[in-house]
Design a protein around this motif. Structure first.
Motif, PDB file in Angstrom:
ATOM      1  N   LEU A  14       0.813  -1.211   0.000  1.00 11.50           N
ATOM      2  CA  LEU A  14       0.000   0.000   0.000  1.00 11.50           C
ATOM      3  C   LEU A  14       0.847   1.261   0.000  1.00 11.50           C
ATOM      4  CD1 LEU A  14      -2.716  -1.064   2.610  1.00 11.50           C
ATOM      5  CD2 LEU A  14      -2.872  -1.118   0.110  1.00 11.50           C
ATOM      6  N   ASP A  15       2.172   1.115   0.224  1.00 14.62           N
ATOM      7  CA  ASP A  15       3.031   2.303   0.287  1.00 14.62           C
ATOM      8  C   ASP A  15       3.476   2.764  -1.086  1.00 14.62           C
ATOM      9  OD1 ASP A  15       4.547   0.015  -0.045  1.00 14.62           O
ATOM     10  OD2 ASP A  15       6.226   0.720   1.178  1.00 14.62           O
ATOM     11  N   ARG A  16       3.640   1.824  -2.028  1.00 13.19           N
ATOM     12  CA  ARG A  16       4.038   2.179  -3.381  1.00 13.19           C
ATOM     13  C   ARG A  16       3.855   0.953  -4.260  1.00 13.19           C
ATOM     14  NH1 ARG A  16       9.638   0.713  -4.063  1.00 13.19           N
ATOM     15  NH2 ARG A  16      10.540  -0.044  -2.128  1.00 13.19           N
ATOM     16  N   THR A  17       4.090   1.129  -5.537  1.00 18.77           N
ATOM     17  CA  THR A  17       3.890   0.038  -6.479  1.00 18.77           C
ATOM     18  C   THR A  17       5.143  -0.822  -6.572  1.00 18.77           C
ATOM     19  OG1 THR A  17       2.369   1.374  -7.768  1.00 18.77           O
ATOM     20  CG2 THR A  17       3.319  -0.526  -8.867  1.00 18.77           C
ATOM     21  N   GLY A  18       4.969  -2.131  -6.608  1.00 21.63           N
ATOM     22  CA  GLY A  18       6.087  -3.039  -6.874  1.00 21.63           C
ATOM     23  C   GLY A  18       7.066  -3.123  -5.731  1.00 21.63           C
ATOM     24  N   GLY A  19       8.335  -3.154  -6.082  1.00 20.82           N
ATOM     25  CA  GLY A  19       9.368  -3.340  -5.084  1.00 20.82           C
ATOM     26  C   GLY A  19       9.592  -4.812  -4.801  1.00 20.82           C
ATOM     27  N   THR A  31       5.997  -2.946   6.543  1.00 21.29           N
ATOM     28  CA  THR A  31       5.459  -2.496   5.257  1.00 21.29           C
ATOM     29  C   THR A  31       3.940  -2.638   5.265  1.00 21.29           C
ATOM     30  OG1 THR A  31       7.453  -3.242   4.104  1.00 21.29           O
ATOM     31  CG2 THR A  31       5.495  -2.844   2.754  1.00 21.29           C
ATOM     32  N   PRO A  32       3.200  -1.581   4.951  1.00 24.16           N
ATOM     33  CA  PRO A  32       1.729  -1.695   4.935  1.00 24.16           C
ATOM     34  C   PRO A  32       1.264  -2.584   3.782  1.00 24.16           C
ATOM     35  CG  PRO A  32       2.421   0.474   4.133  1.00 24.16           C
ATOM     36  CD  PRO A  32       3.657  -0.204   4.646  1.00 24.16           C
ATOM     37  N   LEU A  33       0.439  -3.580   4.111  1.00 26.41           N
ATOM     38  CA  LEU A  33       0.008  -4.571   3.133  1.00 26.41           C
ATOM     39  C   LEU A  33      -1.504  -4.787   3.203  1.00 26.41           C
ATOM     40  CD1 LEU A  33       2.720  -7.323   3.834  1.00 26.41           C
ATOM     41  CD2 LEU A  33       2.720  -5.678   1.940  1.00 26.41           C
ATOM     42  N   ASP A  34      -2.070  -5.152   2.067  1.00 23.20           N
ATOM     43  CA  ASP A  34      -3.455  -5.618   1.979  1.00 23.20           C
ATOM     44  C   ASP A  34      -3.394  -7.019   1.369  1.00 23.20           C
ATOM     45  OD1 ASP A  34      -6.072  -6.261   1.302  1.00 23.20           O
ATOM     46  OD2 ASP A  34      -6.597  -4.220   0.692  1.00 23.20           O
ATOM     47  N   PRO A  35      -3.282  -8.072   2.187  1.00 21.75           N
ATOM     48  CA  PRO A  35      -3.087  -9.433   1.656  1.00 21.75           C
ATOM     49  C   PRO A  35      -4.189  -9.893   0.714  1.00 21.75           C
ATOM     50  CG  PRO A  35      -2.615  -9.355   4.010  1.00 21.75           C
ATOM     51  CD  PRO A  35      -3.240  -8.044   3.655  1.00 21.75           C
ATOM     52  N   GLU A  36      -5.424  -9.524   0.991  1.00 26.39           N
ATOM     53  CA  GLU A  36      -6.523  -9.932   0.121  1.00 26.39           C
ATOM     54  C   GLU A  36      -6.380  -9.315  -1.267  1.00 26.39           C
ATOM     55  OE1 GLU A  36     -11.414  -9.578  -0.045  1.00 26.39           O
ATOM     56  OE2 GLU A  36     -10.381  -9.464   1.889  1.00 26.39           O
TER      57      GLU A  36
END
Length: 224
Positions: A14-19, A31-36
């Motif tokens: 959710l912080d940025r694209t890719g990586g 790292t902020p994540l949305d697993p679904e």
């Protein structure tokens, strides 16, 4: 492969694209994540990948929708990167946690003893045993995609034609001696209109009917 963060977790950021390629870009415990959302995007991505010509490689566990294990205890980290970086970069162990084959057991069926890296508590529900034969599971999505790819698309040959599509989407048509398949991938959050193009062969998410008119965001579909 294990040199990059598992794609279900990369696409959950959710912080940025890719990586997740360079050491400093790997997903961390904070790292902020949305697993679904990450799994939804990962399922769409595999239909894009397997719809294209050329060789395709599947890293162990992708077919189960496994995420990166980002919160491994520091005392179990064994990747040399962890030591070389002065305990700054956690390394690749998060993608090396043993695959769960069964719902229960000391290593969820991977072996007779405890695994060298601990498996998360919810991985029994992601195991091969839990997903085998379950309609709509990630394992069955991969199996169906690989079967249809082999039957209709092969690894090369035939024609590929990119078609006009709404912003934030990709649509292409594959023609081979075995058949003709259209692949539509919606990389946006908004629905897009689908071409009037036969019936659904496979979809990364449940769709309404055999001939849906729209494709929701972060989803992909193969049409015959």
């Amino acid at each position: 492969n294990h040199d990059i963060t598992r794609h279900a977790t990369r696409y959950a950021r959710l912080d940025r694209t890719g990586g997740g390629v360079a050491d400093d870009e790997r997903v961390r415990p904070d790292t902020p994540l949305d697993p679904e959302l990450g799994l939804r995007r990962a399922r769409a991505a595999v239909l894009l990948l397997l719809g294209l010509p050329g060789s395709a490689y599947v890293y162990q566990g992708e077919e189960l929708g496994l995420p990166e294990v980002v919160d491994l205890p520091e005392e179990v980290l064994a990747d040399p990167i962890w030591e070389r970086s002065g305990h700054r970069v956690r390394g690749r162990d998060g993608a090396r946690v043993p695959v769960p084959w069964e719902r229960t057991g000391p290593s969820l069926g991977f072996g007779s003893g405890a695994p060298w890296l601990p498996q998360p508590a919810d991985w029994g529900a992601r195991s091969v045993q839990a997903q085998q034969g379950v309609d709509g599971s990630t394992l069955e999505l991969y199996r169906s995609a690989l079967r249809l790819r082999r039957e209709l698309l092969g690894t090369g040959g035939g024609d590929l034609e990119w078609l006009d599509s709404p912003a934030g989407s990709l649509v292409f048509r594959r023609r081979t001696p075995a058949g003709e398949v259209l692949c539509a991938v919606n990389l946006d959050r908004q629905e897009i209109d689908l071409p009037t193009y036969g019936r659904v062969l496979l979809s990364s998410i449940p769709v309404d009917g055999d001939h849906p008119l729209q494709l929701p965001g972060d989803a992909a579909v193969w049409l015959r």
